[in-house]
Design an enzyme around this catalytic site. Structure first.
Site, PDB file in Angstrom:
ATOM      1  N   CYS A 162      -4.798  10.311   9.636  1.00 55.55           N
ATOM      2  CA  CYS A 162      -3.865   9.295   9.135  1.00 55.55           C
ATOM      3  C   CYS A 162      -4.405   8.656   7.862  1.00 55.55           C
ATOM      4  CB  CYS A 162      -3.535   8.290  10.234  1.00 55.55           C
ATOM      5  SG  CYS A 162      -1.915   7.550   9.972  1.00 55.55           S
TER       6      CYS A 162
ATOM      7  N   SER B  58     -12.557  -6.575  32.754  1.00 51.18           N
ATOM      8  CA  SER B  58     -13.325  -5.385  32.336  1.00 51.18           C
ATOM      9  C   SER B  58     -14.031  -4.660  33.481  1.00 51.18           C
ATOM     10  CB  SER B  58     -14.379  -5.745  31.273  1.00 51.18           C
ATOM     11  OG  SER B  58     -13.769  -6.360  30.178  1.00 51.18           O
TER      12      SER B  58
ATOM     13  N   GLN C  72      -4.976  10.255   4.106  1.00 52.14           N
ATOM     14  CA  GLN C  72      -4.493   9.632   2.868  1.00 52.14           C
ATOM     15  C   GLN C  72      -5.657   9.443   1.897  1.00 52.14           C
ATOM     16  OE1 GLN C  72      -2.408   6.060   4.159  1.00 52.14           O
ATOM     17  NE2 GLN C  72      -0.732   7.230   5.067  1.00 52.14           N
TER      18      GLN C  72
ATOM     19  N   HIS D 286      -1.645  11.635  14.525  1.00 52.15           N
ATOM     20  CA  HIS D 286      -2.805  11.277  15.359  1.00 52.15           C
ATOM     21  C   HIS D 286      -2.999  12.299  16.482  1.00 52.15           C
ATOM     22  CE1 HIS D 286      -3.546   7.121  13.853  1.00 52.15           C
ATOM     23  NE2 HIS D 286      -2.286   7.245  13.461  1.00 52.15           N
TER      24      HIS D 286
ATOM     25  N   GLU E 204      -5.535  12.758  18.232  1.00 55.21           N
ATOM     26  CA  GLU E 204      -6.383  12.225  19.315  1.00 55.21           C
ATOM     27  C   GLU E 204      -5.570  11.723  20.504  1.00 55.21           C
ATOM     28  OE1 GLU E 204      -5.826  10.817  16.411  1.00 55.21           O
ATOM     29  OE2 GLU E 204      -5.898   8.621  16.452  1.00 55.21           O
TER      30      GLU E 204
END
Ligand code: GLN
Length: 533
Positions: free
Chosen positions: A384, A17, A388, A510, A512
């Site tokens: 998405c 990380s 729905q 999507h 994004e």
């Protein structure tokens, strides 16, 4: 510059990380800003074929490319930084490597030889690295090796780096990212963990050429000199990487530290063109000096781990900046929402986004949030599963189909307004079998979607199994939900909207994944704009 592709490897030491992906993307950005063509690749040492089957809690968001690859979220950073699409070739896992080698063995391609990690696995890794160079599209291929040096599972990758460094000579350089911990009691930065991790790399036969040292405090010339001395690198190749207020600042920090210059020098490239980052700097200027603020709720079920919605959060940063607006995202756990607390929890929000997802957990909270947004004219954006849920909510409360649901959540529902396609019904394998990657969508003129995109033919990326059930199309149209985007070949519903609402848009794809710093996604830009009103 010679016509050979140059290969740059980024390894990591001391701890995970540290942001290898961001360092790789920042270096790539600087090279691109000097006029070079660059791509970035991530090698992941786990055994899964791809992260598609991983729970987001394990590994954060699964990022999807145009060609339908389910990949590591670092590829999202690569695209957001470079504004260039990646593909399946940009993400390789140990599972994929072994699968390829075992398939070859079963076909008899090794002619009776014993199949071994060296050379067969390392050769396969080498091929996967070189394949990007062989496309002829890139002058630089930057390969990020996942994991931390010393991990058992990343050993074959480090061995491959050793072999390639030897084979490629001047066309290859290795950057090692480490951490200089700060001891508050003595007020000192410590170099020993860096020395140890370089020693570990040396044991595997790899001498790093450049060290990028993450640190909370400025490093100073003395420490650089010390690290250079102990790790056999030149002092100008010890790069300080201070914590940045935003990841988008890192290319500028790396430019100031001359990471790109030293990398070019190691690759024997002289007199490169100067760095041009005008668009990038305009973005940062707007990002740092917003004139407005807006609070938008992100309703999802993985909100404890923000990496699960990485691309959405980043898309809001891009869209906020063009609107001169700071978007404060309020993360809302859909499981905690009920009819009783909905008003209290959502009342301060200027916009509500319902996130993608799988499975039943938290679904009723998502539906309740959508009902609240629809009835109270709060800008709503569903992605998405979020779209729905908007379809289900509309069925239950406007069409009066009380038990309407998606067959994913309730296989017994009498009104499966979201259902499986015929071709998905017999699929038993989970990996790579969804509707994945870029598909065309045709937008109806005169709709909000048309106003947002400014064109009728678009391409967006998908990752789902279930679809709007076209049997219910007439009922929705009659009740005022506009199905404004359809797949031109299969007539699948891709965009729904409610024109009587200030902003109510659900998309099956999507958006994004396609938002970048230099090309913020129009749906996010318009959703933020609507939320600011
Ligand atoms: N679970 C839904 C489907 O498979 C939605 C998937 C998603 O939100 N990515 O269709």
């Amino acid at each position: 510059m010679s016509s050979n592709t140059k290969y740059i490897f980024v390894t990591g030491g001391v701890t995970s990380s540290l942001g290898k992906g961001i360092i790789a993307a920042s270096l790539a950005k600087l090279l691109q800003a000097r006029g070079y063509t660059v791509t970035i690749q991530k090698l992941d040492p786990y055994i899964n074929i791809d992260p598609g089957t991983l729970n987001p809690y394990e590994h954060g968001e699964c990022y999807v490319t145009d060609d339908g690859a389910e990949t590591d979220l670092d590829l999202g950073h690569y695209e957001r930084f470079l504004n260039v699409a990646t593909s399946q070739a940009n993400n390789v896992t140990t599972g994929r490597i072994y699968q390829a080698v075992i398939d070859k063995e079963r076909k008899g391609e090794f002619l009776g030889k014993t199949v071994q990690v060296i050379p067969h696995i390392t050769d396969e890794i080498k091929n996967r690295i070189k394949i990007l160079g062989q496309t002829g599209q890139y002058q630089f291929v930057i390969t990020e090796i996942g994991g931390t040096v010393g991990d058992i599972e990343s050993l074959p990758y480090i061995e491959t780096v050793r072999q390639l460094k030897w084979e490629l000579g001047d066309d290859c350089t290795v950057i090692h990212l480490t951490l200089l911990p700060y001891l508050a009691t003595s007020g000192e930065l410590k170099t020993k963990p860096t020395q140890h991790s370089v020693k570990m790399l040396l044991e595997y036969g790899v001498q790093p050429d450049i060290l990028v040292c993450r640190s909370e405090h400025p490093i100073g010339a003395d420490i650089k000199r010390k690290i250079a001395l102990f790790c056999n690198v030149s002092q100008d190749a010890v790069i300080e990487a201070l914590d940045a207020p935003t990841i988008y600042e890192v290319p500028l920090l790396m430019e100031a530290e001359k990471l790109d210059e030293i990398a070019l020098k190691k690759l024997h490239i002289s007199q490169p063109s100067p760095v041009k980052l005008d668009k990038w700097k305009t973005f940062l200027e707007k990002f740092h000096h917003p004139k407005h603020q807006v609070t938008i709720g992100l309703v999802g079920k993985y909100v404890e781990l923000k990496d699960s919605y990485k691309s959405i959060a980043e898309a809001f940063i891009h869209a906020g900046a063009v609107n001169d607006c700071k978007v404060n995202l309020k993360w809302i756990h859909s499981e905690s929402l009920s009819e009783q607390n909905i008003k209290e929890t959502l009342k301060d929000l200027k916009g509500i986004l319902v996130a993608p997802g799988f499975g039943n957990r938290g679904i009723e909270g998502k539906i309740a949030a959508i009902k609240y947004a629809r009835e109270n004219n709060i800008p709503f954006f569903g992605i998405c599963l979020g779209m729905q849920c908007a379809v289900i909510e509309f069925a239950r409360h406007v069409l009066n189909l009380k038990d309407a649901h998606s067959r994913e959540m309730n296989p017994q529902t009498t009104h499966p307004v979201i259902d499986l396609l015929e071709e998905q019904k017999n699929i038993s394998h989970m990996g790579g079998t969804m509707r994945l990657g870029a598909y065309p969508c045709k937008i109806t003129e005169g709709t909000l979607a048309y106003k947002i995109y400014g064109q009728t033919n678009i391409q967006e990326r998908h990752r789902h199994r279930y679809e709007f059930n076209n049997h219910y199309m007439p009922a929705y149209k009659e009740a005022g939900m506009v199905l404004s985007g359809l797949n031109p070949n299969a007539n699948l519903v891709e965009i729904v909207e409610i024109p009587t609402h200030p902003f109510f848009v659900g998309v099956q794809f999507h958006p994004e994944y396609k938002s970048t710093v230099e090309n913020p996604h129009p749906l996010f830009v318009h959703f933020v704009k609507a939320s600011m009103k």
